[in-house]
Design a protein around this motif. Sequence first.
Motif, short mmCIF file in Angstrom:
data_model
loop_
_atom_site.label_atom_id
_atom_site.label_comp_id
_atom_site.label_asym_id
_atom_site.label_seq_id
_atom_site.Cartn_x
_atom_site.Cartn_y
_atom_site.Cartn_z
N PHE A 74 83.23 -6.98 31.34
CA PHE A 74 83.89 -6.53 32.56
C PHE A 74 85.28 -6.00 32.28
CE2 PHE A 74 81.03 -9.98 33.96
CZ PHE A 74 80.17 -9.22 34.73
N GLY A 75 85.98 -6.72 31.38
CA GLY A 75 87.37 -6.39 31.11
C GLY A 75 87.53 -5.02 30.49
N LEU A 76 86.76 -4.75 29.43
CA LEU A 76 86.93 -3.48 28.72
C LEU A 76 86.58 -2.30 29.61
CD1 LEU A 76 85.78 -4.00 25.03
CD2 LEU A 76 88.07 -3.75 25.96
N SER A 77 85.53 -2.46 30.42
CA SER A 77 85.16 -1.31 31.26
C SER A 77 86.19 -1.09 32.37
CB SER A 77 83.75 -1.48 31.83
OG SER A 77 83.65 -2.71 32.50
N MET A 78 86.87 -2.16 32.75
CA MET A 78 87.93 -2.02 33.75
C MET A 78 89.12 -1.23 33.22
SD MET A 78 87.80 -3.32 36.83
CE MET A 78 86.47 -4.09 37.72
N GLU A 82 83.80 2.17 28.53
CA GLU A 82 82.48 1.80 29.03
C GLU A 82 81.72 1.11 27.91
OE1 GLU A 82 80.92 1.57 31.81
OE2 GLU A 82 82.67 2.32 32.88
N ILE A 83 81.15 -0.02 28.20
CA ILE A 83 80.41 -0.74 27.18
C ILE A 83 79.17 -1.35 27.82
CG2 ILE A 83 81.67 -2.93 27.48
CD1 ILE A 83 81.65 -3.15 24.39
N SER A 84 78.04 -1.30 27.09
CA SER A 84 76.80 -1.87 27.63
C SER A 84 76.81 -3.38 27.43
CB SER A 84 75.61 -1.26 26.89
OG SER A 84 75.66 -1.63 25.54
N ALA A 85 75.89 -4.06 28.10
CA ALA A 85 75.79 -5.51 27.95
C ALA A 85 75.48 -5.85 26.49
CB ALA A 85 74.71 -6.06 28.87
N MET B 1 98.95 0.40 33.84
CA MET B 1 97.58 0.23 34.30
C MET B 1 97.25 -1.24 34.54
SD MET B 1 94.27 2.15 32.76
CE MET B 1 94.11 1.20 31.29
N LEU B 2 97.70 -2.09 33.61
CA LEU B 2 97.49 -3.52 33.81
C LEU B 2 98.45 -4.03 34.86
CD1 LEU B 2 97.02 -4.86 30.19
CD2 LEU B 2 95.29 -4.46 31.91
N ASN B 3 97.97 -4.91 35.69
CA ASN B 3 98.83 -5.42 36.74
C ASN B 3 98.54 -6.90 36.98
OD1 ASN B 3 100.25 -5.99 39.00
ND2 ASN B 3 99.51 -4.25 40.20
N PHE B 4 99.38 -7.71 36.37
CA PHE B 4 99.14 -9.15 36.45
C PHE B 4 99.68 -9.75 37.76
CE2 PHE B 4 98.49 -8.52 31.97
CZ PHE B 4 97.42 -9.35 31.71
N SER B 5 100.58 -9.02 38.43
CA SER B 5 101.17 -9.60 39.64
C SER B 5 100.13 -9.71 40.76
CB SER B 5 102.36 -8.75 40.09
OG SER B 5 101.93 -7.44 40.34
N ASP B 6 99.03 -8.93 40.66
CA ASP B 6 97.97 -9.05 41.65
C ASP B 6 97.31 -10.42 41.63
OD1 ASP B 6 98.37 -6.62 42.65
OD2 ASP B 6 96.59 -5.67 41.81
N LEU B 7 97.52 -11.16 40.54
CA LEU B 7 96.88 -12.47 40.42
C LEU B 7 97.68 -13.54 41.14
CD1 LEU B 7 95.87 -12.45 36.65
CD2 LEU B 7 94.44 -11.89 38.59
N LEU B 8 98.96 -13.25 41.37
CA LEU B 8 99.85 -14.29 41.90
C LEU B 8 99.36 -14.95 43.20
CD1 LEU B 8 103.40 -12.98 41.02
CD2 LEU B 8 102.23 -14.98 40.12
N PRO B 9 98.81 -14.16 44.16
CA PRO B 9 98.35 -14.81 45.40
C PRO B 9 97.22 -15.83 45.15
CG PRO B 9 98.44 -12.42 45.65
CD PRO B 9 98.67 -12.71 44.21
N TYR B 10 96.60 -15.74 43.99
CA TYR B 10 95.45 -16.62 43.74
C TYR B 10 95.80 -17.80 42.84
CZ TYR B 10 93.02 -12.58 45.59
OH TYR B 10 92.62 -11.55 46.39
N THR B 11 97.10 -18.06 42.69
CA THR B 11 97.54 -19.14 41.80
C THR B 11 96.84 -20.46 42.12
OG1 THR B 11 99.67 -18.07 41.79
CG2 THR B 11 99.58 -20.27 40.83
N ASP B 12 96.75 -20.77 43.41
CA ASP B 12 96.12 -22.04 43.81
C ASP B 12 94.68 -22.14 43.34
OD1 ASP B 12 98.41 -22.79 44.94
OD2 ASP B 12 97.78 -22.58 47.04
N ARG B 180 87.52 -10.33 44.12
CA ARG B 180 88.33 -10.02 45.30
C ARG B 180 89.35 -8.92 45.04
NH1 ARG B 180 89.63 -15.59 48.46
NH2 ARG B 180 87.48 -16.28 48.64
N ASN B 181 90.04 -8.99 43.87
CA ASN B 181 91.08 -7.98 43.66
C ASN B 181 90.69 -6.94 42.60
OD1 ASN B 181 91.42 -9.33 41.28
ND2 ASN B 181 93.50 -10.02 41.69
N PHE B 182 89.49 -7.05 42.06
CA PHE B 182 88.98 -6.10 41.07
C PHE B 182 89.86 -6.00 39.83
CE2 PHE B 182 87.57 -4.60 45.27
CZ PHE B 182 86.23 -4.88 45.11
N ARG B 183 90.61 -7.06 39.54
CA ARG B 183 91.42 -7.08 38.32
C ARG B 183 90.70 -7.94 37.28
NH1 ARG B 183 94.93 -3.15 37.83
NH2 ARG B 183 95.90 -2.66 39.81
N ALA B 184 89.55 -7.45 36.81
CA ALA B 184 88.73 -8.26 35.90
C ALA B 184 89.47 -8.60 34.62
CB ALA B 184 87.44 -7.54 35.59
#
Lengths: 216, 220
Positions: A74-78, A82-85, B1-12, B180-184
Amino acid sequence: MIEFSNWDILRNLLIATQWTVLLSIAAFAGGTAVALVLTAMRLTRNVAMMRIVKVYVELFQGTPLLMQMFLCFFGLSMVGYEISAWGAAILSLTLFTSAFLVEIWRGCIDTLPKGQWEASRVLGLNFLQTLRHVILPQATKVAFAPTVGFSVQVVKGTALASVIGFVELTKAGTMLNNATFEPFKVFAFVALIYFALCYPLSLCSKYLEKKYHVAR
Amino acid sequence: MLNFSDLLPYTDMFLGGLLTTLELTVLTTVLGILVGTTCAAIRQYGSVGSKRAVAAYVELIRNTPFIVQLFFIFFGLPSIGLMLTPWQASIIALTINLGAYSTEIIRAGLSNIPKGQWEAAKVLGLNFRQTLIRVIFTPAFEKIYPALTSQCIIVMLGSAVLSQISVEDLTYAANLVQSRNFRAFESYVVTALMYLGLAMFMRYVFTLIGKRVFAFREAQ
Protein backbone atom coordinates in the motif's frame (compact mmCIF):
# COMPACT_ATOMS: atom_id res chain seq x y z
CA MET A 1 -24.41 -23.77 -4.97
CA ILE A 2 -21.52 -25.98 -5.94
CA GLU A 3 -20.76 -28.88 -3.65
CA PHE A 4 -17.15 -29.28 -2.62
CA SER A 5 -15.90 -32.75 -1.85
CA ASN A 6 -12.83 -33.26 0.32
CA TRP A 7 -10.86 -33.94 -2.81
CA ASP A 8 -12.03 -30.66 -4.38
CA ILE A 9 -10.84 -28.74 -1.34
CA LEU A 10 -7.51 -30.51 -1.23
CA ARG A 11 -6.98 -30.19 -4.97
CA ASN A 12 -7.56 -26.46 -4.93
CA LEU A 13 -5.31 -26.06 -1.93
CA LEU A 14 -2.55 -28.00 -3.65
CA ILE A 15 -2.81 -25.77 -6.71
CA ALA A 16 -2.33 -22.75 -4.45
CA THR A 17 0.55 -24.51 -2.69
CA GLN A 18 2.56 -24.13 -5.88
CA TRP A 19 2.48 -20.37 -5.35
CA THR A 20 3.55 -20.75 -1.74
CA VAL A 21 6.50 -22.85 -2.87
CA LEU A 22 7.40 -20.45 -5.66
CA LEU A 23 7.16 -17.44 -3.37
CA SER A 24 9.29 -19.19 -0.76
CA ILE A 25 11.98 -20.02 -3.28
CA ALA A 26 11.99 -16.52 -4.75
CA ALA A 27 12.12 -14.91 -1.32
CA PHE A 28 14.83 -17.23 -0.10
CA ALA A 29 16.94 -16.65 -3.21
CA GLY A 30 16.45 -12.89 -2.97
CA GLY A 31 17.15 -12.90 0.74
CA THR A 32 20.32 -14.93 0.28
CA ALA A 33 21.60 -12.56 -2.41
CA VAL A 34 20.97 -9.45 -0.30
CA ALA A 35 22.37 -11.12 2.82
CA LEU A 36 25.56 -11.98 0.91
CA VAL A 37 26.04 -8.34 -0.01
CA LEU A 38 25.35 -7.24 3.56
CA THR A 39 27.75 -9.85 4.95
CA ALA A 40 30.44 -8.62 2.57
CA MET A 41 29.77 -5.06 3.75
CA ARG A 42 30.17 -6.18 7.33
CA LEU A 43 33.39 -8.04 6.63
CA THR A 44 35.07 -4.94 5.24
CA ARG A 45 35.29 -3.74 8.87
CA ASN A 46 34.47 -0.26 7.62
CA VAL A 47 32.68 1.53 10.47
CA ALA A 48 30.10 3.25 8.27
CA MET A 49 29.31 0.05 6.36
CA MET A 50 28.94 -1.94 9.56
CA ARG A 51 26.62 0.66 10.98
CA ILE A 52 24.40 0.53 7.88
CA VAL A 53 24.10 -3.24 8.22
CA LYS A 54 23.33 -2.92 11.90
CA VAL A 55 20.53 -0.42 11.32
CA TYR A 56 19.16 -2.56 8.48
CA VAL A 57 19.02 -5.64 10.69
CA GLU A 58 17.52 -3.74 13.61
CA LEU A 59 14.89 -2.21 11.34
CA PHE A 60 13.71 -5.40 9.65
CA GLN A 61 14.01 -7.67 12.67
CA GLY A 62 12.31 -5.14 14.94
CA THR A 63 9.20 -4.52 12.87
CA PRO A 64 6.44 -6.99 11.98
CA LEU A 65 6.70 -8.71 8.61
CA LEU A 66 3.06 -7.82 8.06
CA MET A 67 3.88 -4.13 8.48
CA GLN A 68 6.74 -4.45 5.98
CA MET A 69 4.34 -6.05 3.54
CA PHE A 70 1.76 -3.28 3.99
CA LEU A 71 4.47 -0.68 3.47
CA CYS A 72 5.69 -2.38 0.29
CA PHE A 73 2.20 -2.92 -1.08
CA PHE A 74 0.00 0.00 0.00
CA GLY A 75 2.78 2.37 0.97
CA LEU A 76 4.85 2.22 -2.20
CA SER A 77 1.87 2.62 -4.50
CA MET A 78 0.73 5.61 -2.45
CA VAL A 79 4.04 7.39 -3.06
CA GLY A 80 3.90 6.63 -6.76
CA TYR A 81 5.46 3.20 -7.34
CA GLU A 82 2.88 0.76 -8.66
CA ILE A 83 3.62 -2.70 -7.36
CA SER A 84 1.68 -5.96 -7.61
CA ALA A 85 0.86 -8.12 -4.60
CA TRP A 86 3.35 -10.67 -5.92
CA GLY A 87 6.08 -8.03 -6.21
CA ALA A 88 5.34 -6.58 -2.79
CA ALA A 89 5.38 -10.04 -1.23
CA ILE A 90 8.75 -10.92 -2.77
CA LEU A 91 10.23 -7.55 -1.89
CA SER A 92 9.17 -7.61 1.76
CA LEU A 93 10.06 -11.28 2.25
CA THR A 94 13.48 -10.61 0.71
CA LEU A 95 14.13 -7.77 3.13
CA PHE A 96 12.91 -9.85 6.07
CA THR A 97 14.89 -12.96 5.08
CA SER A 98 18.12 -11.08 4.45
CA ALA A 99 17.96 -9.31 7.81
CA PHE A 100 17.78 -12.64 9.63
CA LEU A 101 20.28 -14.47 7.41
CA VAL A 102 22.93 -11.80 7.81
CA GLU A 103 22.64 -12.13 11.59
CA ILE A 104 22.80 -15.93 11.43
CA TRP A 105 25.89 -15.81 9.22
CA ARG A 106 27.49 -13.21 11.43
CA GLY A 107 27.29 -15.69 14.29
CA CYS A 108 28.84 -18.39 12.11
CA ILE A 109 31.76 -16.23 11.00
CA ASP A 110 32.33 -14.95 14.52
CA THR A 111 32.62 -18.46 15.95
CA LEU A 112 35.88 -18.86 14.02
CA PRO A 113 38.84 -17.85 16.19
CA LYS A 114 40.26 -14.43 15.45
CA GLY A 115 43.70 -16.01 15.23
CA GLN A 116 42.74 -17.41 11.84
CA TRP A 117 42.58 -13.92 10.35
CA GLU A 118 45.89 -13.05 11.95
CA ALA A 119 47.56 -16.30 10.88
CA SER A 120 46.41 -15.76 7.30
CA ARG A 121 47.79 -12.24 7.41
CA VAL A 122 51.15 -13.56 8.59
CA LEU A 123 51.13 -16.14 5.83
CA GLY A 124 50.81 -13.29 3.37
CA LEU A 125 47.21 -13.88 2.26
CA ASN A 126 45.27 -10.77 1.42
CA PHE A 127 41.68 -10.11 2.54
CA LEU A 128 39.95 -11.88 -0.33
CA GLN A 129 42.30 -14.86 -0.23
CA THR A 130 41.76 -15.23 3.52
CA LEU A 131 38.04 -15.12 2.98
CA ARG A 132 38.07 -17.59 0.14
CA HIS A 133 40.54 -20.16 1.41
CA VAL A 134 40.32 -19.88 5.19
CA ILE A 135 37.12 -18.31 6.48
CA LEU A 136 34.37 -19.27 4.05
CA PRO A 137 35.10 -23.02 3.81
CA GLN A 138 34.75 -23.28 7.57
CA ALA A 139 31.93 -20.78 8.03
CA THR A 140 29.71 -22.30 5.34
CA LYS A 141 29.83 -25.67 7.10
CA VAL A 142 28.67 -24.10 10.35
CA ALA A 143 26.10 -21.92 8.56
CA PHE A 144 24.39 -24.71 6.65
CA ALA A 145 22.14 -26.06 9.40
CA PRO A 146 20.79 -22.75 10.76
CA THR A 147 20.25 -21.45 7.21
CA VAL A 148 18.11 -24.46 6.30
CA GLY A 149 16.38 -24.04 9.66
CA PHE A 150 15.55 -20.46 8.82
CA SER A 151 14.02 -21.46 5.49
CA VAL A 152 11.11 -22.80 7.56
CA GLN A 153 10.50 -19.24 8.77
CA VAL A 154 10.47 -18.05 5.16
CA VAL A 155 7.86 -20.62 4.12
CA LYS A 156 5.72 -19.62 7.09
CA GLY A 157 6.30 -15.96 6.33
CA THR A 158 4.77 -16.37 2.88
CA ALA A 159 1.43 -17.01 4.59
CA LEU A 160 1.24 -13.29 5.33
CA ALA A 161 1.12 -12.54 1.60
CA SER A 162 -2.50 -13.68 1.86
CA VAL A 163 -3.28 -10.48 3.76
CA ILE A 164 -2.31 -8.27 0.83
CA GLY A 165 -4.40 -10.43 -1.47
CA PHE A 166 -1.86 -12.72 -3.06
CA VAL A 167 -3.50 -16.08 -3.64
CA GLU A 168 -1.21 -18.63 -2.04
CA LEU A 169 -2.06 -21.47 0.32
CA THR A 170 -3.51 -19.42 3.19
CA LYS A 171 -5.53 -17.14 0.91
CA ALA A 172 -6.86 -20.16 -0.96
CA GLY A 173 -7.83 -21.54 2.44
CA THR A 174 -9.85 -18.46 3.38
CA MET A 175 -11.48 -18.41 -0.05
CA LEU A 176 -12.43 -22.08 0.17
CA ASN A 177 -13.72 -21.47 3.67
CA ASN A 178 -15.98 -18.74 2.33
CA ALA A 179 -17.27 -21.13 -0.33
CA THR A 180 -17.71 -24.26 1.77
CA PHE A 181 -18.36 -22.92 5.30
CA GLU A 182 -16.19 -25.71 6.64
CA PRO A 183 -13.44 -23.76 8.40
CA PHE A 184 -12.36 -26.64 10.65
CA LYS A 185 -11.67 -28.95 7.75
CA VAL A 186 -10.22 -26.34 5.41
CA PHE A 187 -7.77 -24.81 7.89
CA ALA A 188 -6.76 -28.24 9.16
CA PHE A 189 -5.87 -29.15 5.57
CA VAL A 190 -4.01 -25.87 5.15
CA ALA A 191 -2.04 -26.45 8.35
CA LEU A 192 -1.20 -30.00 7.29
CA ILE A 193 0.10 -28.85 3.91
CA TYR A 194 2.32 -26.25 5.59
CA PHE A 195 3.50 -28.94 7.96
CA ALA A 196 4.31 -31.22 5.04
CA LEU A 197 6.38 -28.40 3.50
CA CYS A 198 8.16 -27.30 6.68
CA TYR A 199 8.75 -30.46 8.65
CA PRO A 200 11.19 -32.02 6.16
CA LEU A 201 13.17 -28.77 6.22
CA SER A 202 13.23 -28.85 10.03
CA LEU A 203 14.39 -32.47 10.01
CA CYS A 204 17.02 -31.67 7.40
CA SER A 205 18.32 -28.80 9.53
CA LYS A 206 18.49 -31.06 12.59
CA TYR A 207 20.35 -33.70 10.61
CA LEU A 208 22.85 -31.19 9.26
CA GLU A 209 23.41 -29.79 12.72
CA LYS A 210 24.30 -33.23 14.05
CA LYS A 211 26.47 -34.06 11.08
CA TYR A 212 28.62 -30.95 11.18
CA HIS A 213 28.67 -30.73 14.92
CA VAL A 214 30.28 -34.13 15.09
CA ALA A 215 32.69 -33.31 12.29
CA ARG A 216 34.07 -30.27 14.05
CA MET B 1 4.32 14.72 -0.85
CA LEU B 2 4.61 12.97 2.49
CA ASN B 3 2.45 14.48 5.14
CA PHE B 4 2.73 13.13 8.65
CA SER B 5 0.66 15.89 10.26
CA ASP B 6 -2.48 14.25 8.85
CA LEU B 7 -1.92 11.50 11.40
CA LEU B 8 -2.08 13.81 14.38
CA PRO B 9 -5.90 13.73 14.80
CA TYR B 10 -5.65 9.96 15.14
CA THR B 11 -3.09 9.93 17.96
CA ASP B 12 -5.59 8.39 20.37
CA MET B 13 -6.32 5.58 17.97
CA PHE B 14 -2.63 4.73 17.63
CA LEU B 15 -2.10 4.87 21.37
CA GLY B 16 -5.15 2.71 22.01
CA GLY B 17 -3.84 0.14 19.54
CA LEU B 18 -0.41 0.25 21.11
CA LEU B 19 -1.94 -0.36 24.52
CA THR B 20 -3.91 -3.36 23.25
CA THR B 21 -0.79 -4.84 21.66
CA LEU B 22 1.14 -4.26 24.88
CA GLU B 23 -1.61 -5.80 26.99
CA LEU B 24 -1.81 -8.90 24.80
CA THR B 25 1.98 -9.18 24.78
CA VAL B 26 2.38 -9.02 28.55
CA LEU B 27 -0.42 -11.50 29.15
CA THR B 28 0.67 -14.04 26.56
CA THR B 29 4.37 -13.73 27.38
CA VAL B 30 3.63 -14.80 30.96
CA LEU B 31 1.20 -17.54 29.90
CA GLY B 32 3.42 -18.73 27.05
CA ILE B 33 6.51 -19.04 29.23
CA LEU B 34 4.45 -20.95 31.82
CA VAL B 35 3.27 -23.39 29.14
CA GLY B 36 6.81 -23.61 27.78
CA THR B 37 8.33 -24.29 31.20
CA THR B 38 5.79 -27.00 31.94
CA CYS B 39 6.21 -28.66 28.57
CA ALA B 40 9.99 -28.41 28.75
CA ALA B 41 9.96 -30.11 32.16
CA ILE B 42 7.75 -32.88 30.73
CA ARG B 43 9.96 -33.20 27.67
CA GLN B 44 13.01 -33.54 29.90
CA TYR B 45 11.75 -35.56 32.88
CA GLY B 46 8.33 -36.95 31.83
CA SER B 47 7.23 -40.41 30.77
CA VAL B 48 7.73 -41.64 27.22
CA GLY B 49 4.09 -41.03 26.24
CA SER B 50 3.94 -37.49 27.59
CA LYS B 51 7.31 -36.70 26.00
CA ARG B 52 5.93 -37.76 22.63
CA ALA B 53 2.78 -35.71 23.06
CA VAL B 54 4.83 -32.59 23.85
CA ALA B 55 7.16 -33.24 20.92
CA ALA B 56 4.17 -33.54 18.58
CA TYR B 57 2.71 -30.26 19.89
CA VAL B 58 6.02 -28.45 19.48
CA GLU B 59 6.66 -29.71 15.96
CA LEU B 60 3.11 -29.05 14.81
CA ILE B 61 3.20 -25.43 15.98
CA ARG B 62 6.74 -24.71 14.85
CA ASN B 63 6.08 -25.97 11.36
CA THR B 64 2.85 -24.10 10.59
CA PRO B 65 2.33 -20.34 10.15
CA PHE B 66 0.88 -18.37 13.05
CA ILE B 67 -1.86 -16.92 10.86
CA VAL B 68 -3.12 -20.42 10.01
CA GLN B 69 -3.11 -21.40 13.69
CA LEU B 70 -5.07 -18.24 14.44
CA PHE B 71 -7.62 -18.90 11.68
CA PHE B 72 -8.00 -22.49 12.79
CA ILE B 73 -8.70 -21.44 16.36
CA PHE B 74 -10.94 -18.48 15.53
CA PHE B 75 -12.86 -19.82 12.51
CA GLY B 76 -12.39 -23.57 12.88
CA LEU B 77 -13.12 -24.25 16.53
CA PRO B 78 -16.64 -22.70 16.55
CA SER B 79 -17.74 -25.36 14.06
CA ILE B 80 -17.08 -28.01 16.69
CA GLY B 81 -18.96 -25.94 19.24
CA LEU B 82 -16.24 -23.83 20.80
CA MET B 83 -17.19 -20.19 20.30
CA LEU B 84 -14.42 -17.71 20.98
CA THR B 85 -14.28 -13.93 20.92
CA PRO B 86 -11.41 -12.45 18.87
CA TRP B 87 -9.70 -11.50 22.11
CA GLN B 88 -9.93 -15.03 23.55
CA ALA B 89 -8.81 -16.61 20.28
CA SER B 90 -5.83 -14.24 20.17
CA ILE B 91 -4.70 -15.08 23.67
CA ILE B 92 -5.03 -18.80 23.05
CA ALA B 93 -3.21 -18.64 19.71
CA LEU B 94 -0.36 -16.48 21.02
CA THR B 95 0.05 -18.60 24.14
CA ILE B 96 0.10 -21.85 22.19
CA ASN B 97 2.59 -20.37 19.74
CA LEU B 98 5.01 -18.96 22.30
CA GLY B 99 4.53 -22.08 24.42
CA ALA B 100 5.83 -24.33 21.64
CA TYR B 101 8.86 -22.18 20.83
CA SER B 102 9.77 -21.59 24.46
CA THR B 103 9.47 -25.33 25.18
CA GLU B 104 12.29 -25.93 22.72
CA ILE B 105 14.38 -23.09 24.14
CA ILE B 106 13.87 -23.94 27.82
CA ARG B 107 14.48 -27.62 27.18
CA ALA B 108 17.85 -26.74 25.70
CA GLY B 109 18.62 -24.97 28.98
CA LEU B 110 17.44 -27.90 31.09
CA SER B 111 19.42 -30.46 29.13
CA ASN B 112 22.56 -28.46 29.91
CA ILE B 113 22.15 -28.97 33.66
CA PRO B 114 24.39 -31.86 34.75
CA LYS B 115 22.71 -34.75 36.58
CA GLY B 116 25.12 -34.25 39.46
CA GLN B 117 23.22 -31.06 40.35
CA TRP B 118 20.21 -33.12 41.48
CA GLU B 119 22.42 -35.36 43.54
CA ALA B 120 24.38 -32.49 45.04
CA ALA B 121 21.16 -30.71 46.02
CA LYS B 122 19.88 -33.87 47.67
CA VAL B 123 23.08 -34.26 49.64
CA LEU B 124 22.80 -30.66 50.78
CA GLY B 125 19.34 -31.43 52.13
CA LEU B 126 17.28 -29.35 49.70
CA ASN B 127 13.78 -30.64 49.07
CA PHE B 128 12.33 -31.27 45.62
CA ARG B 129 10.81 -27.82 45.22
CA GLN B 130 13.91 -25.98 46.32
CA THR B 131 16.06 -28.10 44.04
CA LEU B 132 13.78 -27.55 41.06
CA ILE B 133 13.59 -23.77 41.44
CA ARG B 134 17.03 -22.86 42.73
CA VAL B 135 19.30 -25.54 41.37
CA ILE B 136 17.66 -26.57 38.12
CA PHE B 137 15.44 -23.85 36.67
CA THR B 138 17.30 -20.68 37.64
CA PRO B 139 20.61 -21.63 36.03
CA ALA B 140 18.79 -23.19 33.07
CA PHE B 141 16.85 -19.99 32.47
CA GLU B 142 19.94 -17.87 32.81
CA LYS B 143 21.61 -19.76 29.96
CA ILE B 144 18.73 -19.42 27.54
CA TYR B 145 17.48 -16.01 28.66
CA PRO B 146 18.70 -14.09 25.58
CA ALA B 147 17.09 -16.62 23.22
CA LEU B 148 13.85 -16.49 25.19
CA THR B 149 13.87 -12.69 25.06
CA SER B 150 14.22 -12.73 21.27
CA GLN B 151 11.44 -15.27 20.91
CA CYS B 152 9.05 -13.18 23.02
CA ILE B 153 9.81 -10.18 20.82
CA ILE B 154 9.20 -12.25 17.68
CA VAL B 155 5.81 -13.32 19.05
CA MET B 156 4.96 -9.70 19.87
CA LEU B 157 5.77 -8.71 16.28
CA GLY B 158 3.75 -11.66 15.03
CA SER B 159 0.74 -10.36 16.95
CA ALA B 160 0.28 -7.82 14.14
CA VAL B 161 -1.62 -10.60 12.38
CA LEU B 162 -4.35 -10.45 15.04
CA SER B 163 -5.75 -7.40 13.25
CA GLN B 164 -7.01 -9.92 10.67
CA ILE B 165 -9.59 -11.26 13.11
CA SER B 166 -10.50 -7.68 14.07
CA VAL B 167 -8.62 -7.43 17.34
CA GLU B 168 -8.12 -3.69 17.71
CA ASP B 169 -4.35 -3.75 18.06
CA LEU B 170 -1.73 -1.40 16.65
CA THR B 171 -1.94 -2.81 13.12
CA TYR B 172 -5.73 -2.54 13.19
CA ALA B 173 -5.36 1.12 14.15
CA ALA B 174 -2.93 1.67 11.26
CA ASN B 175 -5.36 0.10 8.80
CA LEU B 176 -8.25 2.13 10.13
CA VAL B 177 -6.34 5.40 9.98
CA GLN B 178 -5.10 4.85 6.43
CA SER B 179 -8.61 3.96 5.29
CA ARG B 180 -9.83 7.30 6.66
CA ASN B 181 -7.14 9.74 5.58
CA PHE B 182 -5.60 7.73 2.70
CA ARG B 183 -2.12 8.29 4.13
CA ALA B 184 -1.07 4.64 3.87
CA PHE B 185 2.67 5.17 3.70
CA GLU B 186 2.79 7.60 6.62
CA SER B 187 0.44 5.51 8.73
CA TYR B 188 2.42 2.30 8.22
CA VAL B 189 5.80 3.97 8.72
CA VAL B 190 4.69 5.43 12.03
CA THR B 191 3.21 2.09 13.10
CA ALA B 192 6.34 0.19 12.09
CA LEU B 193 8.42 2.61 14.17
CA MET B 194 6.06 2.11 17.11
CA TYR B 195 6.59 -1.65 16.85
CA LEU B 196 10.33 -1.05 16.70
CA GLY B 197 10.10 1.06 19.84
CA LEU B 198 8.04 -1.62 21.54
CA ALA B 199 10.61 -4.28 20.59
CA MET B 200 13.44 -2.19 22.02
CA PHE B 201 11.40 -1.49 25.15
CA MET B 202 10.75 -5.21 25.63
CA ARG B 203 14.44 -6.00 25.32
CA TYR B 204 15.16 -3.33 27.94
CA VAL B 205 12.52 -4.66 30.36
CA PHE B 206 13.74 -8.23 29.91
CA THR B 207 17.29 -7.12 30.67
CA LEU B 208 16.12 -5.38 33.83
CA ILE B 209 14.17 -8.43 34.98
CA GLY B 210 17.10 -10.68 34.12
CA LYS B 211 19.47 -8.58 36.19
CA ARG B 212 17.20 -8.96 39.21
CA VAL B 213 16.39 -12.64 38.84
CA PHE B 214 19.94 -13.70 38.10
CA ALA B 215 21.49 -11.26 40.57
CA PHE B 216 22.92 -14.09 42.66
CA ARG B 217 25.64 -14.52 40.05
CA GLU B 218 27.01 -11.07 40.61
CA ALA B 219 26.87 -11.47 44.38
CA GLN B 220 29.26 -14.36 44.20
